[in-house]
Scaffold this motif. Structure first.
Motif, PDB file in Angstrom:
ATOM      1  N   VAL A 145       1.045  32.147 -35.806  1.00  0.00           N
ATOM      2  CA  VAL A 145       0.847  31.012 -36.823  1.00  0.00           C
ATOM      3  C   VAL A 145       1.000  31.173 -38.214  1.00  0.00           C
ATOM      4  O   VAL A 145       0.414  30.470 -39.031  1.00  0.00           O
ATOM      5  CB  VAL A 145      -0.897  30.557 -36.450  1.00  0.00           C
ATOM      6  CG1 VAL A 145      -0.998  29.973 -35.102  1.00  0.00           C
ATOM      7  CG2 VAL A 145      -1.863  31.533 -36.816  1.00  0.00           C
ATOM      8  N   GLU A 146       1.463  32.356 -38.585  1.00  0.00           N
ATOM      9  CA  GLU A 146       1.776  32.789 -39.922  1.00  0.00           C
ATOM     10  C   GLU A 146       2.773  31.739 -40.426  1.00  0.00           C
ATOM     11  O   GLU A 146       2.720  31.562 -41.763  1.00  0.00           O
ATOM     12  CB  GLU A 146       2.516  34.260 -39.965  1.00  0.00           C
ATOM     13  CG  GLU A 146       1.316  35.068 -39.646  1.00  0.00           C
ATOM     14  CD  GLU A 146       1.844  36.733 -39.650  1.00  0.00           C
ATOM     15  OE1 GLU A 146       3.201  36.699 -39.811  1.00  0.00           O
ATOM     16  OE2 GLU A 146       1.022  37.600 -39.578  1.00  0.00           O
ATOM     17  N   ALA A 147       3.450  31.211 -39.798  1.00  0.00           N
ATOM     18  CA  ALA A 147       4.600  30.393 -40.206  1.00  0.00           C
ATOM     19  C   ALA A 147       3.807  28.797 -40.607  1.00  0.00           C
ATOM     20  O   ALA A 147       4.563  28.079 -41.312  1.00  0.00           O
ATOM     21  CB  ALA A 147       5.653  29.931 -39.151  1.00  0.00           C
ATOM     22  N   ILE A 148       2.664  28.659 -40.389  1.00  0.00           N
ATOM     23  CA  ILE A 148       2.037  27.514 -40.710  1.00  0.00           C
ATOM     24  C   ILE A 148       1.643  27.649 -42.318  1.00  0.00           C
ATOM     25  O   ILE A 148       1.098  28.689 -42.501  1.00  0.00           O
ATOM     26  CB  ILE A 148       0.687  27.198 -39.882  1.00  0.00           C
ATOM     27  CG1 ILE A 148       1.079  27.083 -38.383  1.00  0.00           C
ATOM     28  CG2 ILE A 148       0.031  25.919 -40.467  1.00  0.00           C
ATOM     29  CD1 ILE A 148      -0.154  26.764 -37.567  1.00  0.00           C
ATOM     30  N   SER A 149       2.146  26.715 -42.991  1.00  0.00           N
ATOM     31  CA  SER A 149       2.089  27.009 -44.638  1.00  0.00           C
ATOM     32  C   SER A 149       0.518  26.800 -44.933  1.00  0.00           C
ATOM     33  O   SER A 149      -0.334  25.893 -44.156  1.00  0.00           O
ATOM     34  CB  SER A 149       2.909  25.972 -45.273  1.00  0.00           C
ATOM     35  OG  SER A 149       2.390  24.533 -45.026  1.00  0.00           O
ATOM     36  N   GLN A 150       0.035  27.127 -45.888  1.00  0.00           N
ATOM     37  CA  GLN A 150      -1.422  27.092 -46.415  1.00  0.00           C
ATOM     38  C   GLN A 150      -1.583  25.686 -46.698  1.00  0.00           C
ATOM     39  O   GLN A 150      -2.797  25.179 -46.422  1.00  0.00           O
ATOM     40  CB  GLN A 150      -1.497  27.884 -47.807  1.00  0.00           C
ATOM     41  CG  GLN A 150      -3.181  27.956 -48.155  1.00  0.00           C
ATOM     42  CD  GLN A 150      -3.958  28.819 -47.062  1.00  0.00           C
ATOM     43  OE1 GLN A 150      -3.509  29.790 -46.531  1.00  0.00           O
ATOM     44  NE2 GLN A 150      -4.954  28.220 -46.762  1.00  0.00           N
ATOM     45  N   GLU A 151      -0.705  25.090 -46.999  1.00  0.00           N
ATOM     46  CA  GLU A 151      -0.971  23.456 -47.592  1.00  0.00           C
ATOM     47  C   GLU A 151      -1.058  22.747 -46.167  1.00  0.00           C
ATOM     48  O   GLU A 151      -2.309  21.989 -46.215  1.00  0.00           O
ATOM     49  CB  GLU A 151       0.342  22.852 -48.206  1.00  0.00           C
ATOM     50  CG  GLU A 151       0.139  21.663 -48.539  1.00  0.00           C
ATOM     51  CD  GLU A 151       1.259  20.920 -49.312  1.00  0.00           C
ATOM     52  OE1 GLU A 151       1.347  19.713 -49.752  1.00  0.00           O
ATOM     53  OE2 GLU A 151       2.372  21.718 -49.134  1.00  0.00           O
ATOM     54  N   VAL A 152      -0.436  22.992 -45.211  1.00  0.00           N
ATOM     55  CA  VAL A 152      -0.517  22.198 -44.038  1.00  0.00           C
ATOM     56  C   VAL A 152      -2.172  22.843 -43.233  1.00  0.00           C
ATOM     57  O   VAL A 152      -2.616  21.688 -42.891  1.00  0.00           O
ATOM     58  CB  VAL A 152       0.365  22.623 -42.981  1.00  0.00           C
ATOM     59  CG1 VAL A 152       0.280  22.108 -41.535  1.00  0.00           C
ATOM     60  CG2 VAL A 152       1.942  21.852 -43.352  1.00  0.00           C
ATOM     61  N   ALA A 153      -2.200  23.871 -43.425  1.00  0.00           N
ATOM     62  CA  ALA A 153      -3.615  24.425 -42.867  1.00  0.00           C
ATOM     63  C   ALA A 153      -4.576  23.857 -43.497  1.00  0.00           C
ATOM     64  O   ALA A 153      -5.776  23.295 -42.855  1.00  0.00           O
ATOM     65  CB  ALA A 153      -3.507  25.976 -42.688  1.00  0.00           C
ATOM     66  N   ASP A 154      -4.573  23.657 -44.816  1.00  0.00           N
ATOM     67  CA  ASP A 154      -5.808  23.051 -45.610  1.00  0.00           C
ATOM     68  C   ASP A 154      -5.952  21.785 -45.219  1.00  0.00           C
ATOM     69  O   ASP A 154      -6.923  21.181 -45.201  1.00  0.00           O
ATOM     70  CB  ASP A 154      -5.552  23.262 -46.769  1.00  0.00           C
ATOM     71  CG  ASP A 154      -5.580  24.838 -47.605  1.00  0.00           C
ATOM     72  OD1 ASP A 154      -6.289  25.420 -46.774  1.00  0.00           O
ATOM     73  OD2 ASP A 154      -5.058  25.030 -48.766  1.00  0.00           O
ATOM     74  N   LYS A 155      -4.975  20.865 -45.244  1.00  0.00           N
ATOM     75  CA  LYS A 155      -4.942  19.542 -44.981  1.00  0.00           C
ATOM     76  C   LYS A 155      -5.452  19.306 -43.635  1.00  0.00           C
ATOM     77  O   LYS A 155      -6.247  18.321 -43.233  1.00  0.00           O
ATOM     78  CB  LYS A 155      -3.492  18.742 -45.037  1.00  0.00           C
ATOM     79  CG  LYS A 155      -3.024  18.648 -46.594  1.00  0.00           C
ATOM     80  CD  LYS A 155      -1.578  18.215 -46.536  1.00  0.00           C
ATOM     81  CE  LYS A 155      -1.206  17.683 -48.128  1.00  0.00           C
ATOM     82  NZ  LYS A 155       0.226  17.126 -47.990  1.00  0.00           N
ATOM     83  N   ALA A 156      -5.062  19.911 -42.488  1.00  0.00           N
ATOM     84  CA  ALA A 156      -5.455  20.066 -41.261  1.00  0.00           C
ATOM     85  C   ALA A 156      -6.941  20.309 -41.167  1.00  0.00           C
ATOM     86  O   ALA A 156      -7.746  19.496 -40.624  1.00  0.00           O
ATOM     87  CB  ALA A 156      -4.633  20.956 -40.210  1.00  0.00           C
TER      88      ALA A 156
END
Length: 218
Positions: A145-156
């Motif tokens: 899941v390292e490919a998931i950006s921090q921005e996407v993770a934060d929003k989710a």
């Protein structure tokens, strides 16, 4: 209730599952007044524990289109237990839309979580993957899941937190902060800081709250 009472009034057992979790959460946490969030494999249920027992609904409840004449434990449907409209929170699909916004659910991979979630080698981004990416829980293979950006993770994660916070607010009878108890195996993905909660407690053996609630019944 006693076995004799259940046999005479079987309709009263219709909400026994979530009730077990509420009683179990109270037993595990030693709290007698709190809101319980039970994240399981099919739904995320919220209920209120008052003086050690689940709060009952003060309004009639409709089941299958039939208006009933009994007071069940108060659920999310503005009775006393509230089930999140997005079921299977722990397994929900996460999508990034064209405008950059991120949505969580209501689709789910269900029992195939160990096949389809990214951390287990699948190709579906789920709420579980977000929790692993954010470091909330250690599960599966974090490198996937390292490919998931921090921005996407934060929003989710913000979307997940908002779902729980809105539900907690709906269960309150005042604007005062209340103690929150997190139980159920799926609660591992929920954030520790939740607006509207005075304290957020995840007791030992939280994943077994439902079974414990059943075991301590009469």
């Amino acid at each position: 209730m006693t076995m004799e009472h259940a046999r005479r009034y079987p309709i009263l057992t219709v909400a026994c599952g979530p009730t077990n979790s509420i009683r179990g959460a109270s037993y595990l946490s030693s709290l007698k007044d709190a809101i319980v969030v039970d994240v399981g494999g099919t739904t995320t249920d919220l209920g209120v524990i008052q003086n050690g027992f689940p709060r009952e609904s003060s309004v009639a409840v409709t089941i299958g289109g039939v208006r009933t004449n009994f007071l069940p434990v108060q659920f999310f449907f503005y009775g006393a237990i509230r089930s999140l409209a997005v079921c299977q929170l722990v397994f929900l699909g996460v999508r990034v839309r064209d405008d950059g916004s991120v949505t969580v659910g209501p689709d789910s991979v269900g029992y195939e979580i160990t096949k389809k979630a990214l951390v287990f080698g699948g190709d579906v981004m789920t709420a579980t993957d977000i929790a692993v990416r954010m470091g909330v829980v250690e599960l599966g293979d974090p490198s996937k899941v390292e490919a998931i950006s921090q921005e996407v993770a934060d929003k989710a994660m913000a979307a997940i937190r908002a779902l729980v916070e809105d539900s907690v607010d709906a269960m309150k009878v005042s604007n005062a902060d209340v103690d929150l108890i997190l139980v159920g195996g799926g609660s591992i993905i929920l954030p520790e800081k939740i607006s509207g909660a005075a304290t957020v407690l995840k007791p030992e053996h939280f994943g077994c709250a439902n079974a414990i609630g059943s075991a301590i019944s009469k």
